[in-house]
Enzyme design. Structure first.
Site, short mmCIF file in Angstrom:
data_model
loop_
_atom_site.label_atom_id
_atom_site.label_comp_id
_atom_site.label_asym_id
_atom_site.label_seq_id
_atom_site.Cartn_x
_atom_site.Cartn_y
_atom_site.Cartn_z
N ARG A 26 -45.47 -25.11 -4.53
CA ARG A 26 -44.77 -24.20 -5.51
C ARG A 26 -43.95 -23.44 -4.63
O ARG A 26 -43.80 -22.21 -4.52
CB ARG A 26 -45.80 -23.41 -6.24
N ARG A 39 -33.50 -18.22 -13.21
CA ARG A 39 -34.55 -18.33 -14.20
C ARG A 39 -34.07 -17.52 -15.52
O ARG A 39 -34.86 -17.54 -16.39
CB ARG A 39 -36.01 -17.95 -13.66
N ASP A 75 -41.77 -30.88 -13.16
CA ASP A 75 -43.13 -30.57 -13.59
C ASP A 75 -43.80 -31.62 -13.69
O ASP A 75 -43.34 -32.82 -14.10
CB ASP A 75 -43.14 -29.58 -14.76
O1 CP3 Z 1 -43.90 -27.22 -5.69
C1 CP3 Z 1 -42.74 -26.96 -6.19
O2 CP3 Z 1 -42.12 -25.98 -5.58
C2 CP3 Z 1 -42.13 -27.97 -6.95
C3 CP3 Z 1 -42.30 -27.69 -8.38
C4 CP3 Z 1 -43.41 -27.87 -9.23
C5 CP3 Z 1 -43.76 -27.14 -10.35
N1 CP3 Z 1 -45.02 -27.75 -10.79
C6 CP3 Z 1 -42.82 -25.81 -10.87
C7 CP3 Z 1 -43.54 -24.91 -11.90
C8 CP3 Z 1 -44.76 -28.66 -9.05
C9 CP3 Z 1 -45.03 -29.67 -7.76
C10 CP3 Z 1 -45.42 -28.70 -10.20
C11 CP3 Z 1 -46.57 -29.30 -10.53
C12 CP3 Z 1 -47.63 -28.96 -11.45
N2 CP3 Z 1 -47.06 -28.68 -12.89
C13 CP3 Z 1 -49.01 -28.87 -11.40
C14 CP3 Z 1 -49.97 -29.42 -10.36
C15 CP3 Z 1 -49.93 -28.18 -9.22
C16 CP3 Z 1 -51.01 -27.19 -9.64
O3 CP3 Z 1 -50.30 -25.98 -9.75
O4 CP3 Z 1 -52.12 -27.65 -9.78
C17 CP3 Z 1 -49.51 -28.49 -12.61
C18 CP3 Z 1 -50.91 -28.50 -13.05
C19 CP3 Z 1 -48.16 -28.23 -13.51
C20 CP3 Z 1 -48.29 -27.83 -14.94
C21 CP3 Z 1 -47.71 -26.44 -14.95
N3 CP3 Z 1 -46.55 -26.01 -15.03
C22 CP3 Z 1 -48.40 -25.22 -15.20
C23 CP3 Z 1 -49.93 -24.91 -15.43
C24 CP3 Z 1 -47.45 -24.29 -15.19
C25 CP3 Z 1 -47.84 -22.64 -15.63
C26 CP3 Z 1 -48.47 -22.19 -14.67
C27 CP3 Z 1 -47.68 -21.22 -13.78
O5 CP3 Z 1 -47.79 -21.19 -12.52
O6 CP3 Z 1 -47.02 -20.45 -14.61
C28 CP3 Z 1 -46.34 -24.61 -15.27
C29 CP3 Z 1 -45.03 -24.00 -14.98
C30 CP3 Z 1 -44.15 -24.10 -13.79
N4 CP3 Z 1 -44.00 -25.51 -12.96
C31 CP3 Z 1 -43.32 -23.12 -12.93
C32 CP3 Z 1 -43.09 -23.79 -11.83
C33 CP3 Z 1 -42.10 -22.96 -10.71
C34 CP3 Z 1 -43.47 -21.69 -13.37
C35 CP3 Z 1 -42.24 -21.14 -13.39
C36 CP3 Z 1 -41.68 -20.13 -14.23
O7 CP3 Z 1 -42.36 -19.75 -15.42
O8 CP3 Z 1 -40.60 -19.84 -13.97
#
Ligand code: CP3
Length: 330
Positions: A26, A39, A75
């Site tokens: 992330r 964003r 994602d």
């Molecule tokens: O790592 C990076 O910088 C690359 C981008 C990336 C995102 N998601 C962007 C994202 C990666 C590698 C992921 C993987 C991901 N997505 C996982 C596995 C990693 C982990 O955290 O365990 C999971 C379970 C997801 C599913 C997901 N996407 C969730 C549960 C959420 C909401 C939780 C949160 O952090 O808000 C997301 C949204 C998400 N994916 C964001 C980002 C940057 C939030 C962005 C925003 O709201 O602007």
């Protein structure tokens, strides 16, 4: 002089390096003001499905901190969307499907997809990233494991399916495996050097169950990538009890949570400073804790410096900088 990409690939293969390579899960995201400003103009789904936004968000942390690797901004649920599910992100709640799988028959409606047709934004983004990074910075592709992806598709009722619909769940996991392999091979064709598999919910499984419900599918994905000479990093957050079955998948590198002792991992390892330290500590404490982590891994080839999980949204930018700089100047 070794460049970042060579250093990263060597660490994945447990070959000696001048210093550990560094990146953060992330690393692109809400803690960065420049991320917040793009964003503010786009929904999250728009960000994940627009080539220019993918490229910009992926490069933001690298421009600021110069880590050894860039992970593509995407994602783990983009493949589920490509299989026909309607995905959205709800503010403060994370990903949601308006049509989650509640009944076994719904699995039949999922379709296999052609990655280049279903996700052109991703592959165009990767090609642009590859050409902007040249051959000196590592480019990381990724997907969720079948188990962790299914966890979301089944609205987090996967434990119930495991008990009551084991055959249907196995069918879903096989379908996901097949599709995720072609999704990742297309990422390789578009220029990624390494793939990380996120098994964020692997910790729901006991060590005895891991192979059956996650490990065997991960192993199939690992084999497909290794056949193309692409190293695979397997991430599990609650990893302490699962190191043995994680190793058995054949993954090149295990990415472990902050509660796991990295010295108990045989083979290459990635991690594992606690994301909470980055969130709450002072710059000096971050430097200190990072140095302690590096010291504990000193002399060991096959180590990639990272966190135990992703950067948290309110993390001070200076702390991310202190973490990266402490490794770069090791
Ligand atoms: O790592 C990076 O910088 C690359 C981008 C990336 C995102 N998601 C962007 C994202 C990666 C590698 C992921 C993987 C991901 N997505 C996982 C596995 C990693 C982990 O955290 O365990 C999971 C379970 C997801 C599913 C997901 N996407 C969730 C549960 C959420 C909401 C939780 C949160 O952090 O808000 C997301 C949204 C998400 N994916 C964001 C980002 C940057 C939030 C962005 C925003 O709201 O602007």
């Amino acid at each position: 002089m070794t460049n970042s990409r060579e250093r990263f690939l060597k660490a994945c293969r447990s070959e000696p390096v001048d210093r550990p390579p560094v990146w953060l899960m992330r690393q692109a995201g809400r803690y960065l003001p420049e991320y917040q400003s793009i964003r503010a103009k786009h929904s999250l789904l728009e960000m994940f499905t627009t080539t220019e936004l993918i490229v910009e968000a992926s490069l933001q942390p690298w421009h600021r901190f110069g880590m050894d690797a860039v992970i593509v901004f995407s994602d783990i649920l983009i493949p589920s969307r490509a299989m026909g599910m309607s995905l959205d992100y709800v503010e403060g709640k994370g990903p949601q499907f308006s049509d989650p799988i509640c009944f076994p028959d719904q699995i039949q409606k999922l379709k296999s997809f052609d990655p280049l047709v279903a996700c052109p934004f991703l592959y165009n983004g990767l090609q642009q990233l590859r050409s902007k990074l040249g051959k000196t910075t590592a480019l990381i592709g990724f997907c969720g494991t079948p188990w962790t992806t299914a966890h979301y598709m089944l609205e987090k009722e996967i434990a119930i399916w495991k008990k009551e619909q084991p055959k249907k769940l196995a069918q879903l996991l096989s379908l996901l495996t097949e599709n995720l392999i072609s999704y990742l091979l297309a990422q390789v064709e578009s220029g990624v050097d390494v793939v990380q598999l996120f098994d964020s919910w692997g910790g729901l499984l006991s060590p005895a169950e891991y192979e059956q419900w996650s490990g065997q599918y991960v192993a199939a994905i690992v084999q497909a990538l290794q056949a193309k000479k692409i190293p695979v990093i397997l991430f599990v957050k609650e990893s302490a009890a699962l190191l043995q079955p994680m190793l058995q998948t054949g993954a090149d590198v295990l990415s472990v949570g902050s509660a796991t002792d990295m010295n108990s991992v045989s083979g290459a390892v990635q991690g594992n400073l606690d994301s909470e330290i980055l969130l709450h500590a002072s710059v000096e404490e971050v430097q200190q804790k990072t140095k302690e982590m590096l010291y504990s891994m000193r002399g060991r080839s096959g180590y990639i410096a990272n966190l135990g999980h992703g950067v948290l949204p309110k993390t001070p930018v200076e702390n991310v900088e202190a973490f990266v700089e402490s490794v770069l100047h090791e």
